[in-house]
Design an enzyme around this catalytic site. Structure first.
Site, short mmCIF file in Angstrom:
data_model
loop_
_atom_site.label_atom_id
_atom_site.label_comp_id
_atom_site.label_asym_id
_atom_site.label_seq_id
_atom_site.Cartn_x
_atom_site.Cartn_y
_atom_site.Cartn_z
N ILE A 1 1.03 -1.06 0.00
CA ILE A 1 -0.02 0.01 -0.13
C ILE A 1 0.94 1.32 -0.14
O ILE A 1 1.46 1.49 1.12
CB ILE A 1 -0.84 -0.06 1.14
CG1 ILE A 1 -1.78 -1.12 1.35
CG2 ILE A 1 -1.75 1.35 1.29
CD1 ILE A 1 -2.61 -1.46 2.30
N PRO A 2 1.31 1.86 -1.17
CA PRO A 2 2.30 2.65 -1.42
C PRO A 2 2.38 4.19 -0.65
O PRO A 2 2.15 5.20 -1.30
CB PRO A 2 2.21 2.81 -2.96
CG PRO A 2 0.98 2.68 -3.30
CD PRO A 2 0.21 1.79 -2.24
N CYS A 3 2.28 4.12 0.62
CA CYS A 3 2.59 5.35 1.04
C CYS A 3 3.67 6.26 0.81
O CYS A 3 3.47 7.39 1.11
CB CYS A 3 2.27 5.26 2.69
SG CYS A 3 3.34 3.80 3.41
N HIS A 4 4.52 5.69 0.47
CA HIS A 4 5.86 6.13 0.09
C HIS A 4 5.67 6.90 -1.22
O HIS A 4 6.47 7.96 -1.26
CB HIS A 4 7.22 5.30 -0.43
CG HIS A 4 6.84 4.34 -1.32
ND1 HIS A 4 5.93 3.18 -1.12
CD2 HIS A 4 7.08 4.25 -2.66
CE1 HIS A 4 5.82 2.54 -2.22
NE2 HIS A 4 6.48 3.35 -3.14
N ARG A 5 4.55 7.33 -2.01
CA ARG A 5 4.25 7.74 -3.11
C ARG A 5 3.73 9.13 -2.65
O ARG A 5 3.15 10.01 -3.58
CB ARG A 5 3.31 7.23 -4.14
CG ARG A 5 4.20 5.77 -4.53
CD ARG A 5 3.25 5.04 -5.56
NE ARG A 5 3.98 3.95 -6.09
CZ ARG A 5 3.42 2.73 -6.32
NH1 ARG A 5 1.97 2.66 -6.49
NH2 ARG A 5 3.85 1.60 -6.78
#
Length: 179
Positions: free
Chosen positions: A134-138
């Site tokens: 779940i790409p919270c780094h984006r």
């Protein structure tokens, strides 16, 4: 019952957690809120089918193969508000970034409100229990700031570079959260 296993990645050891059938956690060593959503002790178990699937997914991700989030059975634990924010995170395309403000606007629409606090959204993003997948780094600040990643800004930069994100307008803040 909850289970855990480790995965050696290019950005450090990752702990995976599941409830037997669904992935419920993915944290980098030293990550803020590591295991925080799991309501009980996790038993080590390297032989869970969901862990095999997640490790293959991560192998492809770190090889820049762009695996799809929908390939994995995910069940992050959190409030309805956080669940809604995490679903928006899942819509961010590989190699792209959006801002906390963008997510706040999307949440306001979904909740039939005029506006939504970027800080409330930031709290939900920061407590994402299945990072990377779940790409919270984006998610970045509206000014291009790379703040706010619970796994640390160095890991965030490595993940964005792996995805070949245009880093030209992004910067590391001199102070802030999760540096």
């Amino acid at each position: 019952m909850y289970y855990s296993t480790n995965y050696p990645s290019p950005i450090g050891t990752i702990t995976l957690a599941c409830n037997g059938d669904h992935l419920v956690g993915l944290w980098l060593d030293g990550q803020k809120y590591h295991g925080g959503t799991i309501p009980e002790e996790m038993a080590k178990n390297n032989d869970m089918p969901v862990f095999s699937a997640a490790k293959k997914w991560l192998d492809r991700y770190f090889a820049s193969k762009k695996p799809d989030i929908s390939e994995l059975p995910l069940a992050p634990i959190g409030s309805e508000f956080r669940q809604r924010v995490w679903r928006i995170l899942c819509e961010i395309p590989y190699g792209k970034v959006i801002t906390y403000g963008d997510i706040a606007q999307k949440m306001a629409v979904k909740m039939n409100k005029k506006s939504m606090s970027s800080q409330a959204v930031g709290g939900a993003v920061g407590h994402n229990p299945i990072s990377i997948i779940i790409p919270c780094h984006r998610v970045v600040g509206s000014n291009g700031s790379l703040t706010g990643y619970a796994g640390g800004v160095r890991a965030k930069i490595k993940l964005l570079e792996l995805e070949d994100v245009d880093m030209s307008r992004l910067f590391v803040p001199t102070s802030g959260t999760a540096l």
